[in-house]
Design a protein around this motif. Structure first.
Motif, mmCIF file in Angstrom:
data_model
loop_
_atom_site.group_PDB
_atom_site.id
_atom_site.type_symbol
_atom_site.label_atom_id
_atom_site.label_comp_id
_atom_site.label_asym_id
_atom_site.label_seq_id
_atom_site.Cartn_x
_atom_site.Cartn_y
_atom_site.Cartn_z
ATOM 1 N N HIS A 123 -10.511 20.372 19.704
ATOM 2 C CA HIS A 123 -11.314 21.386 19.025
ATOM 3 C C HIS A 123 -11.257 22.681 19.833
ATOM 4 O O HIS A 123 -10.802 22.700 20.975
ATOM 5 C CB HIS A 123 -12.774 20.936 18.894
ATOM 6 C CG HIS A 123 -12.974 19.805 17.924
ATOM 7 N ND1 HIS A 123 -12.024 19.422 17.005
ATOM 8 C CD2 HIS A 123 -14.037 18.976 17.738
ATOM 9 C CE1 HIS A 123 -12.495 18.403 16.287
ATOM 10 N NE2 HIS A 123 -13.698 18.103 16.717
ATOM 11 N N ASP A 124 -11.784 23.727 19.226
ATOM 12 C CA ASP A 124 -11.743 25.027 19.894
ATOM 13 C C ASP A 124 -13.045 25.787 19.619
ATOM 14 O O ASP A 124 -13.041 26.907 19.119
ATOM 15 C CB ASP A 124 -10.518 25.804 19.360
ATOM 16 C CG ASP A 124 -10.295 27.100 20.124
ATOM 17 O OD1 ASP A 124 -10.802 27.214 21.262
ATOM 18 O OD2 ASP A 124 -9.645 28.003 19.576
ATOM 19 N N CYS A 125 -14.184 25.145 19.939
ATOM 20 C CA CYS A 125 -15.500 25.743 19.640
ATOM 21 C C CYS A 125 -15.694 27.017 20.464
ATOM 22 O O CYS A 125 -15.440 27.013 21.678
ATOM 23 C CB CYS A 125 -16.614 24.764 19.986
ATOM 24 S SG CYS A 125 -16.345 23.095 19.347
ATOM 25 N N CYS A 140 -8.736 19.607 24.834
ATOM 26 C CA CYS A 140 -9.589 19.241 23.701
ATOM 27 C C CYS A 140 -8.857 19.564 22.407
ATOM 28 O O CYS A 140 -8.080 20.510 22.346
ATOM 29 C CB CYS A 140 -10.914 19.995 23.765
ATOM 30 S SG CYS A 140 -12.087 19.451 22.504
ATOM 31 N N PHE A 198 -18.349 28.283 21.534
ATOM 32 C CA PHE A 198 -19.427 28.216 22.527
ATOM 33 C C PHE A 198 -19.112 27.241 23.646
ATOM 34 O O PHE A 198 -19.960 26.971 24.496
ATOM 35 C CB PHE A 198 -20.745 27.805 21.867
ATOM 36 C CG PHE A 198 -20.625 26.613 20.957
ATOM 37 C CD1 PHE A 198 -20.383 25.356 21.475
ATOM 38 C CD2 PHE A 198 -20.747 26.764 19.583
ATOM 39 C CE1 PHE A 198 -20.260 24.268 20.640
ATOM 40 C CE2 PHE A 198 -20.627 25.671 18.743
ATOM 41 C CZ PHE A 198 -20.381 24.419 19.271
ATOM 42 N N CYS A 199 -17.882 26.710 23.698
ATOM 43 C CA CYS A 199 -17.561 25.677 24.691
ATOM 44 C C CYS A 199 -17.793 26.206 26.105
ATOM 45 O O CYS A 199 -17.298 27.259 26.477
ATOM 46 C CB CYS A 199 -16.115 25.237 24.530
ATOM 47 S SG CYS A 199 -15.680 23.909 25.653
ATOM 48 N N LEU A 225 -16.604 25.112 28.753
ATOM 49 C CA LEU A 225 -15.476 24.851 29.656
ATOM 50 C C LEU A 225 -14.519 26.030 29.747
ATOM 51 O O LEU A 225 -13.668 26.067 30.630
ATOM 52 C CB LEU A 225 -14.714 23.605 29.204
ATOM 53 C CG LEU A 225 -15.505 22.305 29.345
ATOM 54 C CD1 LEU A 225 -14.781 21.159 28.670
ATOM 55 C CD2 LEU A 225 -15.760 21.988 30.808
ATOM 56 N N GLY A 250 -13.430 18.303 28.336
ATOM 57 C CA GLY A 250 -12.501 18.180 27.224
ATOM 58 C C GLY A 250 -12.890 17.054 26.250
ATOM 59 O O GLY A 250 -14.044 16.689 26.154
ATOM 60 N N TYR A 271 -21.501 19.105 15.195
ATOM 61 C CA TYR A 271 -21.375 20.563 15.113
ATOM 62 C C TYR A 271 -21.603 21.139 13.716
ATOM 63 O O TYR A 271 -21.383 22.327 13.509
ATOM 64 C CB TYR A 271 -19.976 20.979 15.578
ATOM 65 C CG TYR A 271 -19.687 20.628 17.019
ATOM 66 C CD1 TYR A 271 -20.465 21.128 18.053
ATOM 67 C CD2 TYR A 271 -18.629 19.782 17.341
ATOM 68 C CE1 TYR A 271 -20.201 20.808 19.376
ATOM 69 C CE2 TYR A 271 -18.348 19.460 18.662
ATOM 70 C CZ TYR A 271 -19.141 19.978 19.669
ATOM 71 O OH TYR A 271 -18.873 19.659 20.973
ATOM 72 N N LYS A 279 -9.325 25.284 28.319
ATOM 73 C CA LYS A 279 -9.294 23.817 28.413
ATOM 74 C C LYS A 279 -7.851 23.351 28.562
ATOM 75 O O LYS A 279 -7.188 23.008 27.593
ATOM 76 C CB LYS A 279 -9.947 23.205 27.169
ATOM 77 C CG LYS A 279 -11.439 23.482 27.094
ATOM 78 C CD LYS A 279 -12.060 23.022 25.820
ATOM 79 C CE LYS A 279 -11.674 23.895 24.667
ATOM 80 N NZ LYS A 279 -12.178 25.264 24.778
ATOM 81 N N ASN A 329 -16.347 14.279 21.317
ATOM 82 C CA ASN A 329 -16.643 15.038 20.093
ATOM 83 C C ASN A 329 -16.482 14.156 18.852
ATOM 84 O O ASN A 329 -16.702 14.613 17.743
ATOM 85 C CB ASN A 329 -15.774 16.309 19.998
ATOM 86 C CG ASN A 329 -14.281 16.005 19.872
ATOM 87 O OD1 ASN A 329 -13.888 14.936 19.428
ATOM 88 N ND2 ASN A 329 -13.460 16.963 20.263
#
Ligand code: SF4
Ligand code: SF4
Length: 376
Positions: free
Chosen positions: A96-98, A94, A100-101, A103, A136, A189, A106, A163
Motif C-alpha cells: 500500500h502507499d497510504c 509495503c 499518512f504512513c 514510515l 511495512g 482504512y 518504505k 494491513n
C-alpha cells in the motif's frame, strides 16, 4: 502446526514466572518453585504434574498427553539481559502507499535468511517472550512464514501487525490455522472500496481485504482491528466501526492522531482529521530500552519504533551491545518524563523521541512539548 511444536511454554517474565500456550494471549502465573519443577520435569522427561494438567484444562481446555514433558513444554531460560518484549520490522516494503504512513520511504530490504535466524535467536537470548512482527507489510516478505515458525519454535509468543492485504490467500490461512499467533492486529482504512482503495492507493485492495477478514473470521483467528482515521476516510468512521462490530465481531481500537514519519518528515500530518484530533495522555515515563526494544529490517535495535536514534547494530556488534539501549533510554530521561528545565514537565503529553519528530517536522501545536531542548 507440526506435531513437534511445543504445546506450552514456561518462562520468566519481568521477575515473575508464566506458563503460556502459543496462540493464546492469556497465560498462567506460577511461583518460581513451579517453574523450577517444570524445568526439572522437562529435563528428565517426566509426565506433567497434576497441577499443570488442571491449569491447562481450565485456562485453555487443553488435555496434556501422558507422555514425557520434553515434547510438550518448552522451557525458556532466564536471561541476564532481562528484556521481555520486542517489535521487529521484518521488512519495510509495503504493497500500500497510504499518505499518512509514519514510515516514510518504505524500501523493500531486509536480512538474509541466516541473519534472520541469528537475529531471532538473539531476541530469544535477550529474554524476549512477546514479539511483534511488523513491517511495512510483514506478510509480503517471502520469508515471513519461515521466520514466524522459527520465532515460535524459539519459544516467543507472536503478535503480527498487518494491513490485511494477504489474508485472503489460502496459504496464509493454512499457516495461521496450524500455527496461531496470539494476536493478529489488522489496520482498517475505509468502509467502502472507493475510500479504502483511494487511501491505500491500491485498486481492488478493499475487495481483497474484506475477503481476507471474512476468511479470518471463519477461521476464528484472534484479529484485533486498528481503525485508522485520517482526513480522507473520517466520513466513514461509523461505517468502519459497524464493519468491525457487525460484519466481523472483532475487537477494535480507533486511532485518530497522525505522527510525523520516523525520519521527522511532516507529510503524514497533512492527513490529520482535525475534528478527530485527541489530546494524548500525559506522559508519565516509559520503559523503552529497559524492558522492551525495537529492531529494524537490518537488525538495528533502538529503544522503540519512534526513538530510533541512537541505535545499536545487533548484526555487527552482537547481543552484548544490547544493554547500551538502557543507557540510551536514560540519556533521554524517559523514566523521569524528561525535558529537565521545561515548564511543561508533569503535564507534557509527549515523550522526548516523539517530541523530537514533531520538532523536526516543523509542527508547532500545543498538544505536545514546545520545548526546543531535545538534543540541545
Ligand atoms: S499499509 Fe501501513 S505500512 Fe503500508 S503504506 Fe499504509 S500505513 Fe504504511
Ligand atoms: S514513543 Fe515514547 S512513550 Fe512510546 S515507547 Fe517510544 S519512548 Fe516510550
Amino acid at each position: 502446526m507440526e506435531a513437534s511444536v511445543h504445546r506450552l511454554i514456561t518462562s520468566p517474565f519481568l521477575g515473575q514466572y508464566l506458563v503460556l500456550r502459543p496462540g493464546e494471549g492469556r497465560g498462567i502465573g506460577i511461583p518460581e518453585s513451579r517453574y523450577e519443577e517444570l524445568r526439572a520435569a522437562v529435563a528428565d522427561n517426566r509426565p506433567a504434574p497434576l497441577w499443570l494438567r488442571e491449569a491447562a484444562a481450565q485456562a485453555w481446555q487443553t488435555v496434556l498427553p501422558d507422555s514425557g514433558l520434553r515434547e510438550v513444554v518448552l522451557v525458556r531460560e532466564r536471561s541476564s539481559y532481562g528484556y521481555a518484549k520486542a517489535s521487529w520490522e521484518i521488512n519495510l516494503g509495503c504493497d500500500h502507499d497510504c499518505g499518512f504512513c509514519y514510515l516514510g520511504e518504505k524500501r523493500f530490504e531486509g536480512l538474509q535468511w541466516d541473519d534472520k535466524v541469528r537475529l531471532l535467536t538473539m531476541l530469544r537470548d535477550a529474554g524476549v517472550l512477546w514479539l511483534q512482527i511488523t513491517g511495512g507489510e510483514a506478510l509480503i516478505d517471502r520469508e515471513f512464514a519461515a521466520a514466524y515458525e522459527c520465532a515460535t519454535r524459539l519459544g516467543m509468543m507472536i503478535q503480527i501487525s498487518t494491513n490485511g492485504s494477504q489474508l485472503y490467500k489460502p496459504r496464509l490461512q493454512e499457516l495461521f490455522a496450524g500455527l496461531r499467533p496470539y494476536r493478529l492486529t489488522v489496520s482498517l482504512y475505509g468502509a467502502t472500496g472507493a475510500t479504502y482503495d483511494s487511501v491505500t492507493r491500491n485498486r481492488g485492495a478493499f475487495d481483497r481485504f474484506t475477503r481476507g477478514l471474512d476468511a479470518s473470521r471463519e477461521a476464528r483467528l484472534p484479529v484485533r482491528l486498528n481503525i485508522v482515521v485520517a482526513e480522507e476516510n473520517a466520513h466513514e468512521v461509523d461505517a468502519m466501526v459497524r464493519l468491525a462490530e457487525d460484519r466481523w465481531g472483532f475487537p477494535y481500537q480507533v486511532f485518530t492522531n497522525m505522527s510525523p514519519t520516523i525520519n521527522g518528515e511532516a507529510n503524514p500530518l497533512a492527513s490529520q482529521a482535525k475534528k478527530y484530533m485527541r489530546a494524548r495522555r500525559v506522559f508519565n515515563g516509559c520503559n523503552a530500552g529497559h524492558t522492551f526494544f525495537h529492531v529494524d529490517p537490518h537488525g538495528v535495535a533502538s529503544i522503540c519504533k519512534i526513538g530510533r536514534d541512537p541505535s545499536v547494530n545487533l548484526m555487527a556488534e552482537g547481543l552484548a551491545a544490547l544493554p547500551q539501549l538502557g543507557s540510551i533510554a536514560e540519556s533521554l530521561q524517559l523514566r523521569t518524563g524528561g525535558c529537565s528545565g521545561c515548564t511543561k514537565v508533569g503535564t507534557c503529553r509527549t515523550c522526548r523521541p516523539l517530541a523530537k519528530l514533531y520538532q523536526e517536522a516543523g509542527d508547532n501545536r500545543s498538544l505536545y512539548c514546545q520545548h526546543g531542548g531535545y538534543g540541545s
